[in-house]
Write a protein that holds these residues in place. Structure first.
Motif, PDB file in Angstrom:
ATOM      1  N   THR A 161     -19.544  22.754   3.222  1.00  0.00           N
ATOM      2  CA  THR A 161     -19.848  21.357   2.906  1.00  0.00           C
ATOM      3  C   THR A 161     -20.203  20.632   4.201  1.00  0.00           C
ATOM      4  O   THR A 161     -19.595  20.874   5.246  1.00  0.00           O
ATOM      5  CB  THR A 161     -18.680  20.624   2.226  1.00  0.00           C
ATOM      6  OG1 THR A 161     -17.557  20.575   3.122  1.00  0.00           O
ATOM      7  CG2 THR A 161     -18.269  21.326   0.940  1.00  0.00           C
ATOM      8  N   ILE A 162     -21.218  19.767   4.123  1.00  0.00           N
ATOM      9  CA  ILE A 162     -21.610  18.931   5.247  1.00  0.00           C
ATOM     10  C   ILE A 162     -21.631  17.494   4.755  1.00  0.00           C
ATOM     11  O   ILE A 162     -22.361  17.167   3.812  1.00  0.00           O
ATOM     12  CB  ILE A 162     -23.000  19.314   5.793  1.00  0.00           C
ATOM     13  CG1 ILE A 162     -23.018  20.779   6.241  1.00  0.00           C
ATOM     14  CG2 ILE A 162     -23.386  18.403   6.957  1.00  0.00           C
ATOM     15  CD1 ILE A 162     -24.389  21.264   6.677  1.00  0.00           C
ATOM     16  N   ASP A 163     -20.814  16.652   5.364  1.00  0.00           N
ATOM     17  CA  ASP A 163     -20.753  15.240   5.010  1.00  0.00           C
ATOM     18  C   ASP A 163     -21.233  14.404   6.185  1.00  0.00           C
ATOM     19  O   ASP A 163     -20.785  14.596   7.324  1.00  0.00           O
ATOM     20  CB  ASP A 163     -19.321  14.809   4.679  1.00  0.00           C
ATOM     21  CG  ASP A 163     -18.853  15.343   3.337  1.00  0.00           C
ATOM     22  OD1 ASP A 163     -19.707  15.776   2.549  1.00  0.00           O
ATOM     23  OD2 ASP A 163     -17.635  15.331   3.083  1.00  0.00           O
ATOM     24  N   GLU A 164     -22.139  13.479   5.912  1.00  0.00           N
ATOM     25  CA  GLU A 164     -22.561  12.482   6.893  1.00  0.00           C
ATOM     26  C   GLU A 164     -22.146  11.115   6.378  1.00  0.00           C
ATOM     27  O   GLU A 164     -22.452  10.746   5.236  1.00  0.00           O
ATOM     28  CB  GLU A 164     -24.073  12.526   7.087  1.00  0.00           C
ATOM     29  CG  GLU A 164     -24.623  11.407   7.963  1.00  0.00           C
ATOM     30  CD  GLU A 164     -26.124  11.453   8.113  1.00  0.00           C
ATOM     31  OE1 GLU A 164     -26.771  10.403   7.968  1.00  0.00           O
ATOM     32  OE2 GLU A 164     -26.667  12.551   8.381  1.00  0.00           O
ATOM     33  N   VAL A 165     -21.450  10.350   7.195  1.00  0.00           N
ATOM     34  CA  VAL A 165     -21.040   8.995   6.830  1.00  0.00           C
ATOM     35  C   VAL A 165     -21.537   8.056   7.920  1.00  0.00           C
ATOM     36  O   VAL A 165     -21.043   8.077   9.046  1.00  0.00           O
ATOM     37  CB  VAL A 165     -19.514   8.871   6.665  1.00  0.00           C
ATOM     38  CG1 VAL A 165     -19.139   7.445   6.254  1.00  0.00           C
ATOM     39  CG2 VAL A 165     -19.001   9.872   5.633  1.00  0.00           C
ATOM     40  N   ILE A 269     -24.179   9.892   3.256  1.00  0.00           N
ATOM     41  CA  ILE A 269     -23.573   8.634   2.818  1.00  0.00           C
ATOM     42  C   ILE A 269     -23.912   7.544   3.826  1.00  0.00           C
ATOM     43  O   ILE A 269     -23.535   7.638   5.004  1.00  0.00           O
ATOM     44  CB  ILE A 269     -22.038   8.782   2.691  1.00  0.00           C
ATOM     45  CG1 ILE A 269     -21.714   9.877   1.668  1.00  0.00           C
ATOM     46  CG2 ILE A 269     -21.402   7.451   2.306  1.00  0.00           C
ATOM     47  CD1 ILE A 269     -20.260  10.314   1.682  1.00  0.00           C
ATOM     48  N   TRP A 270     -24.642   6.529   3.372  1.00  0.00           N
ATOM     49  CA  TRP A 270     -25.005   5.398   4.222  1.00  0.00           C
ATOM     50  C   TRP A 270     -24.374   4.152   3.626  1.00  0.00           C
ATOM     51  O   TRP A 270     -24.592   3.839   2.444  1.00  0.00           O
ATOM     52  CB  TRP A 270     -26.522   5.235   4.295  1.00  0.00           C
ATOM     53  CG  TRP A 270     -27.216   6.396   4.935  1.00  0.00           C
ATOM     54  CD1 TRP A 270     -26.757   7.180   5.948  1.00  0.00           C
ATOM     55  CD2 TRP A 270     -28.509   6.915   4.594  1.00  0.00           C
ATOM     56  NE1 TRP A 270     -27.683   8.144   6.275  1.00  0.00           N
ATOM     57  CE2 TRP A 270     -28.770   8.010   5.463  1.00  0.00           C
ATOM     58  CE3 TRP A 270     -29.486   6.561   3.659  1.00  0.00           C
ATOM     59  CZ2 TRP A 270     -29.948   8.747   5.409  1.00  0.00           C
ATOM     60  CZ3 TRP A 270     -30.661   7.292   3.606  1.00  0.00           C
ATOM     61  CH2 TRP A 270     -30.886   8.365   4.481  1.00  0.00           C
ATOM     62  N   THR A 271     -23.612   3.434   4.419  1.00  0.00           N
ATOM     63  CA  THR A 271     -22.883   2.302   3.867  1.00  0.00           C
ATOM     64  C   THR A 271     -23.000   1.052   4.730  1.00  0.00           C
ATOM     65  O   THR A 271     -22.981   1.129   5.961  1.00  0.00           O
ATOM     66  CB  THR A 271     -21.393   2.655   3.658  1.00  0.00           C
ATOM     67  OG1 THR A 271     -20.722   1.525   3.090  1.00  0.00           O
ATOM     68  CG2 THR A 271     -20.710   3.055   4.977  1.00  0.00           C
ATOM     69  N   MET A 272     -23.121  -0.078   4.062  1.00  0.00           N
ATOM     70  CA  MET A 272     -23.063  -1.378   4.707  1.00  0.00           C
ATOM     71  C   MET A 272     -21.649  -1.949   4.639  1.00  0.00           C
ATOM     72  O   MET A 272     -21.401  -3.046   5.132  1.00  0.00           O
ATOM     73  CB  MET A 272     -24.041  -2.349   4.028  1.00  0.00           C
ATOM     74  CG  MET A 272     -25.497  -1.968   4.181  1.00  0.00           C
ATOM     75  SD  MET A 272     -26.058  -2.113   5.900  1.00  0.00           S
ATOM     76  CE  MET A 272     -27.818  -1.743   5.713  1.00  0.00           C
ATOM     77  N   GLU A 273     -20.734  -1.187   4.043  1.00  0.00           N
ATOM     78  CA  GLU A 273     -19.326  -1.599   3.945  1.00  0.00           C
ATOM     79  C   GLU A 273     -18.433  -0.460   4.425  1.00  0.00           C
ATOM     80  O   GLU A 273     -17.715   0.154   3.642  1.00  0.00           O
ATOM     81  CB  GLU A 273     -18.987  -1.975   2.502  1.00  0.00           C
ATOM     82  CG  GLU A 273     -19.711  -3.199   1.982  1.00  0.00           C
ATOM     83  CD  GLU A 273     -19.274  -3.571   0.579  1.00  0.00           C
ATOM     84  OE1 GLU A 273     -18.635  -4.621   0.431  1.00  0.00           O
ATOM     85  OE2 GLU A 273     -19.576  -2.812  -0.361  1.00  0.00           O
ATOM     86  N   PRO A 274     -18.446  -0.167   5.726  1.00  0.00           N
ATOM     87  CA  PRO A 274     -17.642   0.947   6.224  1.00  0.00           C
ATOM     88  C   PRO A 274     -16.139   0.701   6.143  1.00  0.00           C
ATOM     89  O   PRO A 274     -15.356   1.631   6.371  1.00  0.00           O
ATOM     90  CB  PRO A 274     -18.097   1.077   7.683  1.00  0.00           C
ATOM     91  CG  PRO A 274     -18.595  -0.280   8.042  1.00  0.00           C
ATOM     92  CD  PRO A 274     -19.217  -0.818   6.796  1.00  0.00           C
TER      93      PRO A 274
END
Length: 351
Positions: A161-165, A269-274
């Motif tokens: 698994t590869i997760d990008e946050v 995963i790209w977030t404006m609410e980290p």
């Protein structure tokens, strides 16, 4: 002493401008051409655009002028756009003109999309005796280099698994944040079947296909598992305002299925609410190998401490692989360049 390598830069957005400064600053490279998209930049000295001393290279909107500047290598850094094939004509034209191209706008592994697309680029390279290389950090380094190299320690490998946050609040370009990333959109518009999910499916399929091919694994299918999260409140970020209830986070996720089970999962995963509970404390990239041994590798960026720096760590780590590749692409054989991976795990060699 050898002559410096003649290099042209294509586009001067966040990544392109970082690459442009890298070209100017390296004594082994000679900037010979600069392509820009805006009339406001055309006619300006490249050094002025890069916040460097004058170079004598004047920015142009003419592809013919770039070709006449006779670069040995061109770093192609336009914004990723819909559809994924938007830049195909420019790339093929440059390759047919005999220019080796390093692009940060996809094209990491055209074979992922079938022989017709691979042949299109390979034929352009053949006609110009040139080389194409797509690279960035993800796709380009995290999966294709770091994760694959790490599999070389495996005796058994059951799943990856590869997760990008990514904390996306600092993305300055409104068009990129709202159009290409999809932030501020009605959630129902990103239901997994529209142009934006299709764009990222094309881009990240290349990582999945490259990794599986190098591991000697044939996947049955790649299935998506996307999720968008609405912003809880109005958000004022670098690119502008995101209204409450519109998309504040995108989770693009794909699973390569082997023998009916998930073998490789890639989550972007790209977030404006980290500060949301599900993202707090997570690493920017986490690679998890399940097998013998079980391994977790994390990668995090540290922002420049220089208060005068206008370049983010994300810009450095995306432009860096392109700059590092110049001499290797110049020396590579004609065709689509696929960097070697040293001794990865191979399914046919497992116990």
């Amino acid at each position: 002493m050898t002559d410096p390598i003649r290099v042209a830069q294509w586009a001067t957005g966040a990544i392109g401008k970082t690459a442009l400064r890298g070209i100017i600053d390296r004594p082994d490279l000679e900037l010979v051409g600069l392509y820009v998209y805006s009339d406001a930049k055309a006619g300006r000295d490249a050094g002025d655009i890069a916040r460097r001393a004058p170079t004598g290279v004047i920015a142009t909107r003419s592809v013919d002028e770039i070709i006449r500047s006779r670069p040995q290598v061109l770093i192609h850094s336009p914004r990723l756009q819909i559809p994924y094939e938007r830049h195909d004509d420019d790339l093929c034209r440059l390759l047919r003109a005999g220019i080796n191209v390093i692009t940060t706008a996809g094209q990491h592994f055209p074979r992922a999309h079938g022989t017709e697309r691979e042949h299109m680029f390979a034929q352009a390279c053949k006609e110009g005796d040139s080389t194409l290389f797509g690279v960035g950090v993800s796709p380009g380094v995290i999966g294709e280099r770091l994760a694959l190299t790490l599999t070389g320690t495996s005796i058994e490998l059951d799943r990856i698994t590869i997760d990008e946050v990514l904390d996306a609040r600092g993305m300055p370009d409104p068009d990129f944040a709202f159009t290409v990333m999809g932030m501020g959109s009605p959630p129902e518009e990103l239901d997994g079947t529209g142009p934006l999910p299709s764009l990222y499916a094309s881009l990240y399929l290349e990582t999945i296909a490259f990794m599986c091919e190098r591991l000697g694994i044939t996947y049955d299918e790649v299935v998506s598992d996307h999720r968008v999260v609405a912003a809880r409140t109005d958000l004022d970020v670098a690119a502008g305002r995101i209204a409450a209830g519109t998309v504040g986070t995108t989770e693009w996720r794909w699973h390569a299925i082997v023998d009916g089970k998930q073998f490789l999962t890639l989550a972007i995963i790209w977030t404006m609410e980290p500060d949301r509970e599900e993202y707090v404390g997570r690493d920017q990239w986490e690679v998890h190998l399940y097998g013998k041994p079980e391994i977790v590798m994390t990668v995090n960026l540290v922002e420049p401490q220089d208060p005068n720096s206008r370049t983010t760590a994300g810009q450095f780590i995306t432009a860096g692989p392109a700059l590092r590749a110049v001499e290797y692409v110049l020396a590579a054989p004609t065709g689509i360049f696929e960097p070697p991976v040293f001794a990865p795990f191979r399914l046919e060699h497992s116990a």
